[in-house]
Scaffold this motif. Structure first.
Motif, PDB file in Angstrom:
ATOM      1  N   ASP A  43      28.575  29.471   9.063  1.00  0.00           N
ATOM      2  CA  ASP A  43      29.528  29.525  10.182  1.00  0.00           C
ATOM      3  C   ASP A  43      28.952  29.045  11.504  1.00  0.00           C
ATOM      4  OD1 ASP A  43      27.830  31.699  10.295  1.00  0.00           O
ATOM      5  OD2 ASP A  43      29.307  32.981  11.265  1.00  0.00           O
ATOM      6  N   ASP A  44      27.736  28.511  11.504  1.00  0.00           N
ATOM      7  CA  ASP A  44      27.177  27.971  12.739  1.00  0.00           C
ATOM      8  C   ASP A  44      27.141  26.446  12.632  1.00  0.00           C
ATOM      9  OD1 ASP A  44      26.632  30.461  13.976  1.00  0.00           O
ATOM     10  OD2 ASP A  44      24.845  30.675  12.725  1.00  0.00           O
ATOM     11  N   THR A  45      27.683  25.778  13.650  1.00  0.00           N
ATOM     12  CA  THR A  45      27.649  24.314  13.674  1.00  0.00           C
ATOM     13  C   THR A  45      26.404  23.917  14.451  1.00  0.00           C
ATOM     14  OG1 THR A  45      30.056  24.456  13.865  1.00  0.00           O
ATOM     15  CG2 THR A  45      29.063  22.269  14.119  1.00  0.00           C
ATOM     16  N   CYS A  46      25.428  23.314  13.735  1.00  0.00           N
ATOM     17  CA  CYS A  46      24.122  23.095  14.358  1.00  0.00           C
ATOM     18  C   CYS A  46      23.713  21.628  14.304  1.00  0.00           C
ATOM     19  CB  CYS A  46      23.033  23.894  13.640  1.00  0.00           C
ATOM     20  SG  CYS A  46      23.477  25.602  13.298  1.00  0.00           S
TER      21      CYS A  46
ATOM     22  N   GLU B  54      37.442  28.768   4.716  1.00  0.00           N
ATOM     23  CA  GLU B  54      38.370  27.721   5.174  1.00  0.00           C
ATOM     24  C   GLU B  54      38.331  27.563   6.683  1.00  0.00           C
ATOM     25  OE1 GLU B  54      40.182  25.335   3.914  1.00  0.00           O
ATOM     26  OE2 GLU B  54      39.098  25.842   2.091  1.00  0.00           O
ATOM     27  N   ILE B  55      38.273  28.701   7.378  1.00  0.00           N
ATOM     28  CA  ILE B  55      38.238  28.659   8.847  1.00  0.00           C
ATOM     29  C   ILE B  55      36.910  28.062   9.301  1.00  0.00           C
ATOM     30  CG2 ILE B  55      38.204  30.072  10.937  1.00  0.00           C
ATOM     31  CD1 ILE B  55      40.161  31.961   9.562  1.00  0.00           C
ATOM     32  N   ALA B  56      35.823  28.419   8.604  1.00  0.00           N
ATOM     33  CA  ALA B  56      34.511  27.870   8.960  1.00  0.00           C
ATOM     34  C   ALA B  56      34.522  26.354   8.857  1.00  0.00           C
ATOM     35  CB  ALA B  56      33.432  28.464   8.053  1.00  0.00           C
TER      36      ALA B  56
ATOM     37  N   GLY C 280      32.147  32.355  16.227  1.00  0.00           N
ATOM     38  CA  GLY C 280      32.646  33.545  16.915  1.00  0.00           C
ATOM     39  C   GLY C 280      34.082  33.947  16.609  1.00  0.00           C
ATOM     40  N   ILE C 281      34.662  33.399  15.550  1.00  0.00           N
ATOM     41  CA  ILE C 281      36.060  33.771  15.260  1.00  0.00           C
ATOM     42  C   ILE C 281      36.176  34.516  13.935  1.00  0.00           C
ATOM     43  CG2 ILE C 281      37.146  31.921  16.602  1.00  0.00           C
ATOM     44  CD1 ILE C 281      37.500  30.470  13.900  1.00  0.00           C
TER      45      ILE C 281
END
Ligand code: KG4
Ligand code: ZN
Length: 328
Positions: A10-13, A43-45, A32-33
């Motif tokens: 879930d972290d865009t790095c 799916e949200i990630a 953070g969501i």
């Protein structure tokens, strides 16, 4: 310079690192969501990665003062992780590498966590044992070279961070649960409840599902009001069991391999009692800065240095691989 992209969870790095391991930029956009759902929603990630990845890459290049012409390699996490999330990183990295006619290094996420120890001015040189404990994985590796490590043990069910998160949820704390549980545990007695530490399970694999069930039963037996009153004791005892379980495997690993040095990685490496317990093992302990322990792209760039790069344009069609069994 190496441009690396990491989107396994879930972290865009995105990061820019020199071939010598100097970090010029290490951008982490936490989504953070997921907190409101009590865990990461795949799916949200994936959709959030899509929204954030170009910005993360742009920010990393800008912070490094670098342009495409300064890059010699693009690196990307190929797996394991959430497949939709990985796809965004792999598609972005292969597209950028192809547009810039650069080679591409596909990197294993766990190799990345190990390679976090090789970054910065004072890298931790192999051989050493590496304990990686995060929300998605838990493993003990014997690291013998920059790209050489053997996995000695892994979790058979939940990851250590997941155990923290699930315990925290049972105690009515927010997500991610590790830091919240550690704070609550600070005022509690770690010996108040005898939760299973996995001491009777031989070998170097980890298991946390029994512990989670033990906490569930303890809370149920106490009743809601009493469980809330004893929250600090429950948290301290539960944390103690996780830390002991990790430390015990480290101890066994040191004895089995004869290594005298230990590196910690993953989000759980931030845990104070785990650090203290590891420091008491008698081995030299190395913990990278927190920004390199949690998921980040600098560690992916670091690992890429010992991966054979795919030449342009052989990597078009590179496929990510998902999370395997056993918390990996
Ligand atoms: O490596 P990481 O940031 O991300 C992924 O696993 O993707 O690890 C996050 C995990 C979460 O489960 C969180 O609860 C745990 O690391 N964690 C902690 C602490 N800080 C984060 N667990 C125990 N004590 C902490 N202080
Ligand atoms: Zn990770």
């Amino acid at each position: 310079m190496i441009l690396a992209i990491e989107t396994s969870c879930d972290d865009t790095c995105a990061a820019v690192v020199t071939a010598g391991g100097e970090i010029l930029a290490n951008v982490i956009s936490s989504q953070g969501i997921h907190d409101r759902f009590g865990g990461v929603v795949p799916e949200i990630a994936a959709r959030q990665h899509l929204a954030l990845v170009n910005h993360a890459v742009g920010a990393a290049l800008q912070e490094a003062g670098a342009g495409p012409g300064d890059l010699g390699l693009v690196a990307v996490t190929q797996g394991p992780g959430l497949i939709g999330a990985l796809l965004v990183g792999v598609a972005t990295a292969t597209a950028l590498a192809a547009a810039w006619e650069l080679p591409l290094a596909p990197v294993d996420h766990l190799h990345g966590h190990v390679a976090a120890a090789f970054l910065g001015a004072k890298p931790f040189a192999p051989p050493f044992l590496c304990l990686v404990a995060s929300g998605g994985h838990t493993l003990l590796a014997d690291v013998t070279g920059p790209g050489e490590f053997a996995v000695l043990g892994r979790t058979l069910d939940d990851a250590a961070g997941e155990a923290f998160d699930k315990g925290a949820r049972l105690l009515g704390l927010g997500f991610p649960g590790g830091p919240a549980l550690e704070r609550l545990a600070a005022d509690g007695d770690p010996a108040a409840f005898a939760f299973p530490t996995g001491a009777r399970m031989p070998g170097l694999d980890f298991s946390f599902s029994g512990l989670k069930t033990a906490l569930l039963y303890a809370v149920r037996d106490l009743g809601e009001a009493e469980a809330r009153r004893r929250g600090a004791d429950l948290a301290a005892s539960y944390q103690h069991a996780i830390v002991e379980s990790l430390a015990l495997r480290l101890e066994r690993g040191l004895a089995a391999t004869g290594r005298t040095r230990v590196a910690l990685g993953g989000g759980v490496a931030a845990n104070g009692p785990l650090r203290a317990r590891a420091a008491a093992l008698g081995a030299e302990v190395f913990v990278p800065p927190r920004s390199l322990c949690t998921d980040n792209a600098a560690m992916i760039a670091s690992a890429a240095r010992s991966v054979a790069p795919l030449p342009f344009p052989e990597y078009l069609g590179l496929e990510p691989y998902p999370t395997g069994a056993g918390g990996l």
